[in-house]
Design a protein around this motif. Sequence first.
Motif, PDB file in Angstrom:
ATOM      1  N   LEU A 111      41.913  50.393  42.486  1.00  0.00           N
ATOM      2  CA  LEU A 111      42.101  48.947  41.867  1.00  0.00           C
ATOM      3  C   LEU A 111      43.578  48.922  42.102  1.00  0.00           C
ATOM      4  CD1 LEU A 111      41.254  46.819  40.172  1.00  0.00           C
ATOM      5  CD2 LEU A 111      42.149  47.974  38.251  1.00  0.00           C
ATOM      6  N   GLN A 112      44.637  49.865  41.869  1.00  0.00           N
ATOM      7  CA  GLN A 112      45.969  49.520  42.060  1.00  0.00           C
ATOM      8  C   GLN A 112      46.287  49.169  43.297  1.00  0.00           C
ATOM      9  OE1 GLN A 112      47.330  53.157  40.412  1.00  0.00           O
ATOM     10  NE2 GLN A 112      47.282  52.430  38.233  1.00  0.00           N
ATOM     11  N   CYS A 113      45.808  49.871  44.343  1.00  0.00           N
ATOM     12  CA  CYS A 113      45.849  49.614  45.846  1.00  0.00           C
ATOM     13  C   CYS A 113      45.466  48.213  46.131  1.00  0.00           C
ATOM     14  CB  CYS A 113      45.138  50.454  46.570  1.00  0.00           C
ATOM     15  SG  CYS A 113      45.851  52.428  46.443  1.00  0.00           S
ATOM     16  N   ALA A 114      44.264  47.957  45.599  1.00  0.00           N
ATOM     17  CA  ALA A 114      43.907  46.562  45.742  1.00  0.00           C
ATOM     18  C   ALA A 114      44.602  45.406  45.266  1.00  0.00           C
ATOM     19  CB  ALA A 114      42.373  46.178  45.202  1.00  0.00           C
TER      20      ALA A 114
ATOM     21  N   GLY B   2      36.458  61.573  41.003  1.00  0.00           N
ATOM     22  CA  GLY B   2      36.209  60.541  41.970  1.00  0.00           C
ATOM     23  C   GLY B   2      36.346  59.223  41.213  1.00  0.00           C
ATOM     24  N   ILE B   3      35.449  59.099  40.301  1.00  0.00           N
ATOM     25  CA  ILE B   3      35.086  57.981  39.556  1.00  0.00           C
ATOM     26  C   ILE B   3      36.516  57.456  38.811  1.00  0.00           C
ATOM     27  CG2 ILE B   3      33.893  57.087  37.559  1.00  0.00           C
ATOM     28  CD1 ILE B   3      31.696  58.844  38.023  1.00  0.00           C
ATOM     29  N   ALA B   4      37.268  58.305  38.259  1.00  0.00           N
ATOM     30  CA  ALA B   4      38.767  57.952  37.555  1.00  0.00           C
ATOM     31  C   ALA B   4      39.649  57.349  38.818  1.00  0.00           C
ATOM     32  CB  ALA B   4      39.100  59.085  36.937  1.00  0.00           C
ATOM     33  N   PHE B   5      39.380  58.089  39.910  1.00  0.00           N
ATOM     34  CA  PHE B   5      40.536  57.862  41.137  1.00  0.00           C
ATOM     35  C   PHE B   5      39.996  56.315  41.500  1.00  0.00           C
ATOM     36  CE2 PHE B   5      40.727  57.486  45.775  1.00  0.00           C
ATOM     37  CZ  PHE B   5      42.072  57.916  45.866  1.00  0.00           C
ATOM     38  N   SER B   6      38.648  56.310  41.869  1.00  0.00           N
ATOM     39  CA  SER B   6      38.249  54.797  42.227  1.00  0.00           C
ATOM     40  C   SER B   6      38.628  53.679  41.007  1.00  0.00           C
ATOM     41  CB  SER B   6      36.871  54.946  42.220  1.00  0.00           C
ATOM     42  OG  SER B   6      36.430  55.798  43.264  1.00  0.00           O
TER      43      SER B   6
ATOM     44  N   GLY C  71      48.892  40.991  47.638  1.00  0.00           N
ATOM     45  CA  GLY C  71      50.145  40.693  47.618  1.00  0.00           C
ATOM     46  C   GLY C  71      50.242  39.678  48.927  1.00  0.00           C
ATOM     47  N   PHE C  72      49.485  39.937  49.836  1.00  0.00           N
ATOM     48  CA  PHE C  72      49.383  39.333  51.132  1.00  0.00           C
ATOM     49  C   PHE C  72      48.787  37.918  50.966  1.00  0.00           C
ATOM     50  CE2 PHE C  72      49.428  43.883  52.743  1.00  0.00           C
ATOM     51  CZ  PHE C  72      50.154  43.834  53.756  1.00  0.00           C
ATOM     52  N   GLN C  73      48.439  37.533  50.039  1.00  0.00           N
ATOM     53  CA  GLN C  73      47.895  36.080  49.702  1.00  0.00           C
ATOM     54  C   GLN C  73      49.002  35.300  49.270  1.00  0.00           C
ATOM     55  OE1 GLN C  73      44.046  35.493  47.875  1.00  0.00           O
ATOM     56  NE2 GLN C  73      43.625  37.773  47.831  1.00  0.00           N
ATOM     57  N   LEU C  74      50.025  35.945  48.848  1.00  0.00           N
ATOM     58  CA  LEU C  74      51.086  35.032  48.247  1.00  0.00           C
ATOM     59  C   LEU C  74      52.600  35.228  48.916  1.00  0.00           C
ATOM     60  CD1 LEU C  74      49.943  36.306  44.922  1.00  0.00           C
ATOM     61  CD2 LEU C  74      49.674  33.887  45.639  1.00  0.00           C
ATOM     62  N   SER C  75      53.321  34.316  48.190  1.00  0.00           N
ATOM     63  CA  SER C  75      54.857  34.160  48.876  1.00  0.00           C
ATOM     64  C   SER C  75      55.644  34.422  47.583  1.00  0.00           C
ATOM     65  CB  SER C  75      55.131  33.106  49.485  1.00  0.00           C
ATOM     66  OG  SER C  75      55.163  31.986  48.667  1.00  0.00           O
ATOM     67  N   LEU C  76      56.885  34.877  47.727  1.00  0.00           N
ATOM     68  CA  LEU C  76      57.943  35.286  46.707  1.00  0.00           C
ATOM     69  C   LEU C  76      57.961  33.522  45.943  1.00  0.00           C
ATOM     70  CD1 LEU C  76      59.864  36.965  45.227  1.00  0.00           C
ATOM     71  CD2 LEU C  76      61.573  36.384  46.914  1.00  0.00           C
TER      72      LEU C  76
ATOM     73  N   SER D 114      40.931  44.203  50.037  1.00  0.00           N
ATOM     74  CA  SER D 114      41.171  44.100  48.541  1.00  0.00           C
ATOM     75  C   SER D 114      39.934  43.957  47.888  1.00  0.00           C
ATOM     76  CB  SER D 114      42.455  43.300  48.594  1.00  0.00           C
ATOM     77  OG  SER D 114      42.182  41.904  48.386  1.00  0.00           O
ATOM     78  N   VAL D 115      39.299  42.933  48.295  1.00  0.00           N
ATOM     79  CA  VAL D 115      38.017  42.546  47.816  1.00  0.00           C
ATOM     80  C   VAL D 115      37.110  43.761  47.607  1.00  0.00           C
ATOM     81  CG1 VAL D 115      35.842  41.188  47.828  1.00  0.00           C
ATOM     82  CG2 VAL D 115      38.190  40.127  48.295  1.00  0.00           C
ATOM     83  N   PHE D 116      36.924  44.536  48.704  1.00  0.00           N
ATOM     84  CA  PHE D 116      35.918  45.666  48.633  1.00  0.00           C
ATOM     85  C   PHE D 116      36.432  46.633  47.769  1.00  0.00           C
ATOM     86  CE2 PHE D 116      34.277  49.571  50.201  1.00  0.00           C
ATOM     87  CZ  PHE D 116      32.634  49.257  50.234  1.00  0.00           C
ATOM     88  N   LEU D 117      37.822  46.800  47.661  1.00  0.00           N
ATOM     89  CA  LEU D 117      38.467  48.097  46.719  1.00  0.00           C
ATOM     90  C   LEU D 117      38.265  47.488  45.370  1.00  0.00           C
ATOM     91  CD1 LEU D 117      41.697  49.076  48.450  1.00  0.00           C
ATOM     92  CD2 LEU D 117      39.698  50.391  48.342  1.00  0.00           C
ATOM     93  N   ILE D 118      38.100  46.410  44.929  1.00  0.00           N
ATOM     94  CA  ILE D 118      38.027  45.744  43.828  1.00  0.00           C
ATOM     95  C   ILE D 118      36.617  46.062  43.259  1.00  0.00           C
ATOM     96  CG2 ILE D 118      37.691  43.719  42.485  1.00  0.00           C
ATOM     97  CD1 ILE D 118      39.944  42.494  43.997  1.00  0.00           C
ATOM     98  N   ALA D 119      35.528  45.793  44.195  1.00  0.00           N
ATOM     99  CA  ALA D 119      34.304  46.295  43.894  1.00  0.00           C
ATOM    100  C   ALA D 119      34.067  47.692  43.552  1.00  0.00           C
ATOM    101  CB  ALA D 119      33.074  45.746  44.977  1.00  0.00           C
ATOM    102  N   THR D 120      34.595  48.547  44.598  1.00  0.00           N
ATOM    103  CA  THR D 120      34.799  50.071  44.258  1.00  0.00           C
ATOM    104  C   THR D 120      35.296  50.339  43.040  1.00  0.00           C
ATOM    105  OG1 THR D 120      35.114  50.108  46.819  1.00  0.00           O
ATOM    106  CG2 THR D 120      35.304  52.247  45.380  1.00  0.00           C
TER     107      THR D 120
END
Length: 346
Positions: free
Chosen positions: A79-82, A70-74, A87-92, A293-299
């Motif tokens: 992190l990759q999901c975060a 679970g630690i490795a998964f997190s 990408g929702f903050q940016l445009s092409l 994404s910020v919460f996933l980063i902390a996780t």
Amino acid sequence: MPAATLTTLSARLVHRVTQVTPGAALCLAIAAVATIIGRLVPVVGSALPAVVIGVTIAVVRRPASRLGAGIAFSARFLLQCAVVLLGFQLSLQSILEVGLESLPVMLSSLAVCLLAAWGIGRMLGVAERLRTLIGVGTGICGASAIAAVAPVIGAASAEVSYAVSTIFLFNILAIAVFPAIGHLLHMDPHAFGLFAGTAVNDTSSVVAVASMYGAAALGFAVVVKLVRTLMIVPISVGLAVVEARKGATPQRLTPGRVVKLVPWFLVGFLVVAVANSFVDLPGGARDVLVEGSVFLIATALAGIGLSTDLRAVRRAGWRPLLLGAILWVLVMGTSLIVMWVTGALS
């Protein structure tokens, strides 16, 4: 799909969920505490408390083996999901602009890093494959680059472990050092994002460092870092050619393997950013995704902290650590100098 196949798939999924839940729950709990700390002390944010709490727990008492999955998964998948959600903050258009702007700094620091890894590593007596791994890990994207290059050059598992441990140490140090340098030089978020994206080793640390500096720095730094990550492909191809000329290519680099060198989360990030360029999401929905994404980063950073293994760093010996330190400083220095020359650092 046959019923037997569905049953097997369901059983595997349940097993996987059961396997990762304890460790992931610990990382989520740490992230929740870190988020509360970040709300109470906004200047600290949630990234730094998460990694500090994780490291402290790992040093005081290493997590039980049942928590490892679970630690490795997190630390990796979440992190990759975060990163994808960022990408929702940016445009092409912004991605293309950032990529072009970062190229002089990125290519200069990468060239200096790889040349120094070869020359200084040789002077220090670091084995050829190990210095190559430390060089690409420092110059491109940490453990991801090491994992991609290792089979190309035929690196032993011990060499991979030593290289990852060396890079990991400087990933942790970067979280404390880089924001301090940014504030000392009075960098605006744009300049700091470029600095962090080109000079911090691993994607996780780039995200942590930039999020501490602010949301504006985070989005820019992630794009720079992902452009830098693409350098895995040409560097791996180049190393494969070198190994082939030696007559000792451990794994032939086929077109299929070249495609696999591109991380899935980079593709996901680009897909989300492209969609964000053409589809208008409600403001509230975008805010929720960014906060997620910020919460996933902390996780993820909690997982990275919990993964700290000081014994592995000690086993690597002082020469790889010294090489890693020298390359780390050279990449930082080169990035700052090129930024100053090009006017990115006022």
